[in-house]
Design a protein around this motif. Structure first.
Motif, short mmCIF file in Angstrom:
data_model
loop_
_atom_site.label_atom_id
_atom_site.label_comp_id
_atom_site.label_asym_id
_atom_site.label_seq_id
_atom_site.Cartn_x
_atom_site.Cartn_y
_atom_site.Cartn_z
N ALA A 168 1.83 4.66 121.81
CA ALA A 168 3.24 4.85 121.47
C ALA A 168 3.43 6.14 120.68
N MET A 169 2.51 6.42 119.74
CA MET A 169 2.65 7.62 118.91
C MET A 169 2.40 8.89 119.71
N SER A 170 1.73 8.78 120.86
CA SER A 170 1.50 9.95 121.71
C SER A 170 2.75 10.34 122.49
N CYS A 171 3.71 9.41 122.61
CA CYS A 171 4.90 9.65 123.42
C CYS A 171 6.18 9.71 122.60
N PHE A 172 6.23 9.02 121.48
CA PHE A 172 7.46 8.93 120.70
C PHE A 172 7.19 9.20 119.23
N LYS A 173 8.17 9.76 118.56
CA LYS A 173 8.07 9.92 117.11
C LYS A 173 8.55 8.61 116.46
N LEU A 174 7.62 7.91 115.82
CA LEU A 174 7.96 6.64 115.20
C LEU A 174 8.87 6.86 113.99
N PRO A 175 9.81 5.97 113.75
CA PRO A 175 10.65 6.09 112.55
C PRO A 175 9.79 6.08 111.29
N ARG A 176 10.22 6.83 110.30
CA ARG A 176 9.45 6.93 109.06
C ARG A 176 9.26 5.56 108.41
N LYS A 177 10.29 4.72 108.49
CA LYS A 177 10.18 3.38 107.90
C LYS A 177 9.10 2.56 108.59
N LEU A 178 9.00 2.68 109.93
CA LEU A 178 7.99 1.93 110.66
C LEU A 178 6.59 2.40 110.26
N CYS A 179 6.41 3.72 110.13
CA CYS A 179 5.11 4.25 109.68
C CYS A 179 4.77 3.72 108.29
N LYS A 180 5.79 3.67 107.43
CA LYS A 180 5.57 3.16 106.07
C LYS A 180 5.21 1.69 106.08
N ASP A 181 5.89 0.90 106.94
CA ASP A 181 5.61 -0.53 107.02
C ASP A 181 4.20 -0.80 107.55
N LEU A 182 3.79 -0.04 108.58
CA LEU A 182 2.45 -0.21 109.13
C LEU A 182 1.38 0.17 108.11
N SER A 183 1.62 1.27 107.39
CA SER A 183 0.67 1.69 106.35
C SER A 183 0.59 0.65 105.25
N SER A 184 1.75 0.06 104.91
CA SER A 184 1.78 -0.97 103.88
C SER A 184 0.98 -2.20 104.32
N ALA A 185 1.11 -2.57 105.60
CA ALA A 185 0.36 -3.73 106.11
C ALA A 185 -1.14 -3.47 106.04
N MET A 186 -1.55 -2.25 106.40
CA MET A 186 -2.98 -1.92 106.36
C MET A 186 -3.49 -1.85 104.92
N ALA A 187 -2.65 -1.31 104.03
CA ALA A 187 -3.04 -1.25 102.62
C ALA A 187 -3.19 -2.65 102.03
N ASN A 188 -2.27 -3.56 102.40
CA ASN A 188 -2.38 -4.94 101.91
C ASN A 188 -3.67 -5.60 102.39
N TYR A 189 -4.04 -5.32 103.62
CA TYR A 189 -5.28 -5.88 104.15
C TYR A 189 -6.49 -5.29 103.42
#
Length: 700
Positions: A199-220
């Motif tokens: 998805a990131m190779s084709c579309f620019k993800l919203p900044r909030k989505l990037c932040k949410d995904l990073s937050s999920a990985m950080a929590n893990y």
């Protein structure tokens, strides 16, 4: 919602009776159906076991993947699935998607065995789709792989209607697995980071989505206790920095997204494409891209970025009125710059920069050159580094390296400051607050360990009140003899002190043995040294092309030995070249004096001298030559065949092209710095008008 379906071994599971029934329904004549059936049913398979052909298997279904006929046969099968979807849409049981108000409703898109289904995000339509899939599976033999299939929802779908997000579900399923931090690191980097790459190779993800995904990985990463996330001791942005800067080399998703989009831009520079959210990425990408001059035909003088070292890559000279010169090709005559025209058309600074650009001997076409990677080819890795630098802004990398890990150690004082809970006093001595400086350097327990350590750091004792400054003072020794080894042993001692502190904190081990701590640190350090001595890491390019920069050509080399020396003058930009030519075995010697314009860069001037020497050598029609080069860096670039500077890349290409015209041509290192002939001739060559040659008679 959109459903992407993945078929399990799609071609292998095609039922022949279904395929023949579909062809009859579509109007194929029986003779044609018989021919197709014979193509499928006459296939047989054998097995190659240790070089011997064994077995004889006749299949009862399936079509051969790779056969030119198979994709068309599979499309006939898919027509049955398509008709089921169309019938459901006509009966209003499925609702497709429209890209405009008056546009047609689309329920599905097929490409061979790839299927994309569109329908409303409600329970009834989902059940209808499942019924269609089951009917299609039973008739055709196809099987949907639900684990590899995916569902994408519109942003208008409420949260209660959506399933949990894929990455969150994957991380949630890992929480109960007792992985070490190293295991979590591998899991996050190898699996979680791979999931959104497409998805990131084709579309620019919203900044909030990037932040949410990073937050999920950080929590893990930091884990949880009693159903609550544990404290995050350092931000994800700092953890995303490289290890040499104090991070853990995780990915900053926003920068990584831009780097992946940058690859798409680079690959489609000559095509008209539209990629969502790509403008911002293209702006940063353009900053690092120049036009590399070949024949100058496709590069526009006043519009394109093509001048290295110019502030924006373009001429600073204002375009003259009624100027008829539009392309760089018009500034080139006989594969050399028309210096008189260049000085007449541009100001002095522009003219000097232009004349320092090598013109391709082979007349290749102009190309784009990415200035942040050797060879000029854009890579996701180089783009990511560039976007990370952009995101960090003006922050000094060394400063970031020093501060990125500050405050991330869960010592008692830090815990007390952030939570207000616990006792900030050191459990080991019970006298002072437990800071990182106290734990590793100032606690009586730590002092006893350092007292018997086999290494001391004079001049660093006055910095023990600040761990960062203390360590910075120690790293100053990395360039000294055995400095890195001493730093490695010191780091192992710090690690053992920290582990000893954790044993007292969490395992209630009150006693400690300084000798045991030092012994463990010394043994682990020796193991690391032994492992490092056994492995010889190489970069990818070094693995492919061995670089032996210390090789020196023997004097007995049969053929022609050439030694090259240069002399430059910054005042008038003159490059003097002295060449010593010795023909072996008769030892006849010549001296050449050549002259050219200096680029102002020593290694580029040396490459220019080698290029001109090879051109002149070709005129002599010698078949075997050896060129001795004084610059070790230039020799390495020639062996690798690429450079990070676009001018040097052009010179290397020309030199290697000239090399291929000889029966044998080798480059090696010349360690004879006292070559009087070459040195004196290069100085003399600065004052000549035309190239000169001298014959040196051999001694009797």
């Amino acid at each position: 919602m959109a459903i992407k379906l993945d078929m399990t071994k799609a071609y292998d599971r095609v039922e022949w009776h279904f395929l023949k029934a579909m062809m009859r329904k579509m109007g194929f004549c029986e003779q044609w159906i018989h021919w197709i059936a014979r193509c499928m049913e006459t296939v047989s398979y054998s097995f190659n076991c240790n070089g011997e052909v064994k077995g004889f298997v006749k299949p009862s279904r399936g079509i051969r993947q790779g056969d030119p006929l198979s994709p068309y046969l599979f499309l006939i099968c898919s027509e049955g699935f398509s008709n089921l979807l169309q019938k459901a849409a006509e009966n209003k049981r499925l609702k497709g998607v429209k890209i405009s108000r008056r546009g047609p409703s689309i329920t599905h898109l097929f490409f061979a065995d790839d299927s994309l289904i569109f329908c409303g995000a409600d329970k009834q339509q989902a059940e209808e789709l499942m019924n269609i899939l089951q009917a299609y599976e039973q008739a055709s033999g196809q099987l949907i792989n639900l684990e590899k299939s995916s569902v994408i929802f519109s942003k208008n779908v409420s949260i209660t209607q959506k399933q949990e997000e894929n990455i969150n579900r994957r991380l949630e399923s890992w929480k109960n697995r007792f992985l070490s931090q190293a295991g979590k690191e591998v899991m996050l980097k190898s699996v979680t980071m791979a999931m959104p790459i497409y998805a990131m190779s084709c579309f620019k993800l919203p900044r909030k989505l990037c932040k949410d995904l990073s937050s999920a990985m950080a929590n893990y990463w930091w884990g949880e206790a009693n159903g609550k996330n544990k404290m995050h001791w350092i931000s994800w942005k700092k953890m995303a920095q490289e290890r040499k800067e104090g991070g853990l080399n995780f990915k900053d998703l926003e920068a990584f997204n831009k780097a992946l989009l940058g690859k798409q831009i680079w690959s489609t520079r000559h095509c008209i494409v539209v990629l969502e959210g790509i403008d911002e990425c293209e702006n940063v990408l353009e900053e690092g891209v120049l036009r590399r001059i070949g024949n100058g035909v496709s590069t526009k003088i006043w519009e394109h970025k093509w001048i290295p070292q110019a502030p924006n890559g373009k001429p600073s000279t204002t375009k003259p009125q009624n100027c008829k010169f539009e392309t760089v090709q018009q500034l080139i005559t006989n594969k050399r710059w028309n210096s008189n025209l260049v000085f007449r058309l541009f100001n002095k600074s522009d003219a000097m920069r232009i004349l320092s650009i090598p013109v391709s001997l082979g007349g290749r076409e102009d190309s784009h050159y990415w200035g942040y990677n050797e060879g000029g080819e854009y890579t996701v890795r180089s783009g990511y580094k560039r976007f990370m630098k952009e995101s960090l802004g003006s922050s000094n990398s060394k400063e970031m390296a020093g501060t990125s890990m500050e405050g991330c150690y869960p010592v008692r004082e830090a815990i007390f400051k952030r939570t207000g809970e616990g006792d900030p006093v050191c459990k080991g001595c019970g006298e002072e607050p437990e800071t990182i400086e106290h734990t590793l350097l100032q606690c009586p327990i730590a002092k006893a360990i350092w007292k018997i350590a086999p290494i001391t750091w004079e001049g660093a004792d006055d910095q023990k009140g600040n761990f960062h400054k203390w360590w910075s003072r120690i790293t100053e020794a990395k360039n000294r003899q055995d400095g890195r080894n001493h730093m490695g042993l010191t780091a192992n001692i710090l690690w053992q002190i920290w582990k000893d502190s954790n044993k007292r904190e969490f395992e209630n081990q009150a006693g400690y043995n300084p000798c045991s701590v030092i012994q463990k640190a010394h043994m682990e350090w020796l193991e690391i040294v032994e492992l490092d001595s056994k492995k010889e890491p190489q970069s990818t390019t070094e693995t492919v092309v061995p670089v032996d920069v210390d090789s020196v050509a023997p004097d007995s080399h049969e053929g022609v030995n050439l030694r090259v020396a240069i002399k430059t003058s910054k005042r008038n930009a003159v490059l003097g070249i002295g060449v010593s030519v010795r023909r072996v075995p008769n030892e006849a010697q010549e001296i050449w004096a050549l002259k050219d314009r200096s680029s102002g860069d020593h290694i580029i001037d040396e490459a220019t001298a080698i290029k001109l020497t090879l051109c002149k050598t070709l005129d002599r029609q010698w078949s075997t030559i050896s060129v001795q080069i004084r610059n070790k860096g230039l020799l390495k670039l020639l062996k690798l065949g690429k450079a990070s500077d676009c001018r040097m890349t052009t010179l290397i290409e020309d030199i290697l092209s000239l090399k291929s015209l000889f029966r044998m041509c080798s480059f090696c290192l010349d360690n004879d710095d006292d070559n009087i002939d070459c040195n004196s001739v290069s100085s003399y060559a600065q004052g000549i008008l035309l190239d000169e040659e001298f014959l040196v008679p051999s001694c009797p």
